[in-house]
Design a protein around this motif. Structure first.
Motif, mmCIF file in Angstrom:
data_model
loop_
_atom_site.group_PDB
_atom_site.id
_atom_site.type_symbol
_atom_site.label_atom_id
_atom_site.label_comp_id
_atom_site.label_asym_id
_atom_site.label_seq_id
_atom_site.Cartn_x
_atom_site.Cartn_y
_atom_site.Cartn_z
ATOM 1 N N CYS A 136 -24.598 -21.530 -38.548
ATOM 2 C CA CYS A 136 -25.914 -22.077 -38.211
ATOM 3 C C CYS A 136 -25.884 -22.587 -36.780
ATOM 4 O O CYS A 136 -25.118 -23.492 -36.460
ATOM 5 N N CYS B 295 -27.051 -27.283 -44.746
ATOM 6 C CA CYS B 295 -26.985 -28.569 -44.074
ATOM 7 C C CYS B 295 -28.329 -28.947 -43.461
ATOM 8 O O CYS B 295 -28.767 -30.066 -43.574
ATOM 9 N N CYS B 296 -29.015 -27.987 -42.815
ATOM 10 C CA CYS B 296 -30.231 -28.346 -42.085
ATOM 11 C C CYS B 296 -31.458 -27.501 -42.453
ATOM 12 O O CYS B 296 -32.548 -27.749 -41.964
ATOM 13 N N CYS C 83 -29.710 -22.664 -44.253
ATOM 14 C CA CYS C 83 -28.521 -23.489 -44.024
ATOM 15 C C CYS C 83 -28.477 -24.624 -45.047
ATOM 16 O O CYS C 83 -29.457 -25.335 -45.234
ATOM 17 N N CYS D 295 -27.099 -26.606 -36.566
ATOM 18 C CA CYS D 295 -26.265 -27.772 -36.900
ATOM 19 C C CYS D 295 -24.767 -27.435 -36.856
ATOM 20 O O CYS D 295 -23.939 -28.275 -37.136
ATOM 21 N N ASN E 160 -32.150 -24.393 -41.657
ATOM 22 C CA ASN E 160 -32.427 -23.299 -40.711
ATOM 23 C C ASN E 160 -32.308 -21.942 -41.423
ATOM 24 O O ASN E 160 -31.359 -21.705 -42.167
HETATM 25 ZN ZN LIG Z 1 -27.791 -25.723 -40.169
#
Ligand SMILES: [Zn+2]
Length: 849
Positions: free
Chosen positions: A496, A457-458, A455, A499, A460
């Motif tokens: 995801c 963003c995070c 991901c 997030c 994952n």
């Molecule tokens: Zn994420």
């Protein structure tokens, strides 16, 4: 070691019995005899380590050869193993039955030794002479045969009982169940299943009131083996039946499975009202039935029904039933079918395997170590696209026949190939596997370079697939000629669960996309108005004056800054990676830094901005964190960052899947934006919905963590949660509806094309590239008119539709399909001179337009 002979080993029951014994053949000698030679079944027997000999029951020396030293004989040979000869008169047929059944059985009895135990399947038909519907007939009841088949079975029973051998006679109910033996298709449950799979009509004589005792094929085979092995069961007769039902009840099960099947009740006389046998005696031995009529019919209907290859062309399963202790993990993989061969395959990182399909076999691969990207495509549906997904350690991947597939290894890998059937190397490209060039070296390099495993963003790594729109060209990279090579990349959205960020499965190099950008914001009067209004609002709200410093990230041709300039604000800076757009902006006297906003370029840009704008760039950034950090660093203590970005909630609600293209790496909701900024030294202080690009969201960000937050934020978050933004099923439902849209558009455009020989398009925005490629629309549209002159003379990539200026249009009053649907009303209003027939592409997405 026992010698076990299965006489009639290639028949309906014989094949199943051989299968049940296949696990025994290492400790007992198993032999199958049959008068026929069926190549496929004989080789199957070989694989089960069962010897086969062809010969006839009336051939005494053949029987002597194979039976004299047998310890067990399963005597299944009978008239059903004899090819039916049409010219037979009834007398001749009866004679044939009599001879094979009675003379044949006597031959068998003479050939076997005294120690040999006979297992003999007889039939419930021995009671066919009962004129009333008798229930639960017991073993000691005197048979009442009418026809020759039943008469011969009664005689067989007598002859076997009179022999000196041990025996078990099993009177079978109607045996049903799936098999490759087409001769047994006319057994009632099998026949009904066949009719059900074809949406046909089931006829019920006498209302289907006849009673039937049924038993599943596999249960019969199991029972035969169990009574053979049980030394306490000797010289016994059992009724081997499971369920007692009427014909009508079986038909109703079929109707439940497939409501399209017809039940037709007729008043015709049935030969008798049937009867049922009691299975009490058998159950007392401890035997348990494992199969029932309902599941078996379901299975048969399933085997024979046509099924459109839908989304399950290739599926990935993890192991189940995990057991973990200090020693490690055990997990199970349930296979869709038995396998007879396991291939062990090693693959080096960066290599490609497969690029082929299997016309008959299903492919099953268990990845033991490493990782690969799997690419597959349905060969049966010509409008299908190539789809990718990631296969990780411990994943089992099952690919249907006639699905082309390829594996691109991202790590050194080992997988097991679990095969049913043959996989001779010498037959590669000939029988089991046929080449299909799905992934070339360029695709391989692109996939290895651009694929995202985690991901953005995070971090994952367990991302879930929302939708695949196939391999698509870069939406704004219009081509100069039909012959230009067009690079295609997977266009696939993942979600995801950690997030809630929705994002693309790959990140195409931004230099490939933004270096010479052709999207000119100022072409649109609507956008100009949007930015003028926004500037007015910000000047008032943030009390901006001629000393204020404003930066616009992704400033395009200066459209966002010009209104500020017109209000007398001088300290303005655009940041724009596209060289051509920077030049246009500079010409308009907007100071512009030509480059990406990243850590390296940060020192070249003056800090302490009062306002930083980022309109429609936040979806475009792959290295988001860095872009956001740079913006925060450029901001003054009290300054504000304002981000406008397409709103995922609108995409999901309005089904605007054409917002998905390679430039948009991320699809934001306030929920995911909030998560993202919670990790940075900033706060989202306000959020509002705006209507650009078919629905966007605007957020206000301040430095630090101690800021007052407007109640709009909470309100919008609640709305998202209520819609299901945090639930994967919301995204799956979105995907299903998009595939329905594809079906509708394909159908509707065909209809439109039939009514009008020429159709032209209006507008070639990026969303049109996505939609046209996803729908696979190419020669249905002659050409596309576009207002942006940078696009004139070019072609929409992938579908090769030419783009021209309005001035060059020669057609008059033909249908105009508006591809830039968000400007539909404007386009219709401003172009009455071209046509009076404007159709919004969105309206074709409905079932009926
Ligand atoms: Zn994420």
């Amino acid at each position: 070691m026992k010698k076990i002979v299965i006489l009639g080993g290639l028949g309906y029951l014989g094949t199943e019995l051989c299968r049940v014994y296949s696990g025994e053949s290492w400790r007992n000698k198993i032999i199958a005899l049959d008068s026929r030679f069926i190549s496929e079944r004989v080789s199957q027997l070989k694989d089960w380590n069962i010897e086969f000999f062809q010969g006839h029951i009336l051939d005494k020396s053949f029987l002597d050869n194979h039976l004299s030293d047998a310890d067990v004989l399963h005597h299944l040979a009978g008239v059903t193993d004899v090819a039916y000869v049409k010219t037979d008169t009834k007398y001749e047929l009866d004679e044939r039955i009599r001879k094979i059944a009675i003379d044949g059985t006597n031959n068998v009895l003479k050939s076997i030794a005294k120690k040999c135990k006979i297992i003999f399947p007889s039939t419930h038909v021995v009671f066919e002479g009962f004129e009333y519907a008798k229930k639960n007939i017991k073993e000691q009841e005197t048979p009442k045969p009418v026809l020759m088949y039943a008469k011969s079975k009664v005689q067989n029973e007598i002859d076997i009982r009179n022999s000196k051998n041990n025996y078990v006679i099993l009177r079978l109910g109607s045996v049903y169940g799936y098999s490759l033996d087409t001769m047994r298709i006319n057994i009632m449950p099998n026949l009904f299943s066949k009719i059900t799979s074809q949406n046909g009509t089931i006829k019920l004589f006498s209302g289907g009131k006849q009673l039937k005792s049924l038993v599943n094929l596999i249960d019969v085979a199991r029972c035969m083996k169990i009574v053979e092995e049980n030394e306490n069961i000797n010289k016994e007769t059992f009724h081997l039946v499971n369920e007692q039902t009427t014909v009508r009840e079986v038909a109703e099960i079929c109707k439940k499975i497939n409501p399209k099947v017809n039940l037709e009740v007729t008043d015709d006389e049935a030969p008798n009202m049937g009867y049922t046998l009691s299975n009490k005696k058998l159950l007392k031995t401890g035997f348990k039935f494992l199969y029932n009529i309902k599941d078996s019919i379901k299975q048969m209907v399933d085997q024979w029904s046509f099924k459109e290859n839908k989304n399950n062309l290739e599926e990935i399963f993890g192991g189940t039933n995990e057991f973990i202790d200090k020693r490690g993990k055990i997990s199970n993989y349930e296979l869709p079918e038995p396998v007879n061969l396991i291939g062990y395959i090693e693959s080096k990182k960066g290599t490609v395997r497969a690029n082929h399909f299997h016309p008959i076999q299903e492919q099953k691969c268990l990845l033991i170590k490493g990782q690969f990207i799997s690419i597959y495509k349905d060969l049966i549906n010509e409008k299908s696209h190539r789809i990718t997904h990631i296969v990780n350690e411990g994943d089992l991947i099952v690919t249907k026949p006639n699905v082309a597939h390829a594996m691109v290894f991202t790590k050194d890998s080992i997988f097991l190939n679990l095969v049913r059937g043959e996989r001779e190397h010498k037959n590669y490209g000939i029988t089991h596997t046929l080449p299909y060039n799905l992934v070339d070296s360029k695709d391989r390099d692109n996939l290895l370079y651009f694929y995202k495993f985690d991901c953005r963003c995070c971090g994952n790594i367990n991302l879930k697939r929302v939708i695949s729109l196939g391999f698509q060209p870069l939406a704004n990279n219009l081509t100069n000629s039909r012959k230009d090579y067009v690079e295609k990349f997977p266009l696939e959205m993942n979600y995801c669960e950690n997030c809630h960020n929705a994002q693309l499965s790959i990140s195409v190099d931004s230099k490939k996309m933004f270096k010479n950008y052709i999207y000119l914001s100022s072409t649109s009067t609507i956008f100009r108005k949007h930015f003028e209004d926004a500037a007015k609002k910000y000047i008032k709200k943030f009390k901006l004056n001629n000393k204020s410093y404003i930066i616009d990230i992704g400033s395009n041709d200066g459209i966002g800054l010009i209104p500020f300039k017109n209000s007398g604000i001088k300290r303005l800076l655009g940041v724009e990676p596209a060289k051509n757009l920077s030049k246009i902006a500079i010409k308009k006297d907007i100071k512009t830094f030509n480059g990406f906003l990243n850590k390296k370029n940060l020192k070249k840009i003056r800090k302490n901005a009062d306002l930083i704008l980022a309109s429609n760039v936040f979806a475009h950034a792959n290295d988001l964190k860095s872009v956001a950090e740079c913006m925060i660093e450029l901001l003054s203590k009290k300054g504000t960052i304002i981000i406008e970005v397409q709103y995922l909630l609108n995409t999901l609600k309005d089904l605007t899947f054409d917002n998905i293209y390679h430039e948009h790496y991320n699809y934001w909701s306030l929920t995911s934006l909030l998560y993202f900024f919670s990790k940075l030294k900033a706060t989202i202080v306000n959020a509002e919905k705006i209507n650009t690009h078919g629905g966007s969201i605007r957020i206000y960000i301040k430095k630090g963590k101690k800021n007052k937050i407007n109640k709009n934020v909470k309100k919008l978050l609640y709305e998202e949660e209520k819609f299901g933004i945090k639930k994967f099923k919301t995204y799956k439902a979105f995907a299903e509806r998009i595939f329905q849209i594809k079906k509708n558009v394909t159908k509707n455009i065909k209809k439109l094309k039939n009514e009008h020989s020429n159709i032209i398009g209006y507008g070639a925005p990026a969303k049109a590239t996505t939609a046209l490629n996803f729908f696979n629309i190419n020669n249905e549209i002659d050409l596309i008119i576009e207002d942006n002159q940078l696009k004139h003379g070019k072609f929409v990539p992938g579908v090769n539709i030419p783009i021209i200026s309005k001035k060059k249009l020669k057609y008059k009053n033909i249908p105009v399909l508006v591809l830039a649907w968000n400007f539909f009303e404007d386009i219709k209003k401003n172009n009455t001179q071209i046509s009076n027939n404007f159709i919004n592409i969105k309206s074709l997405e409905k079932e009926k337009y």
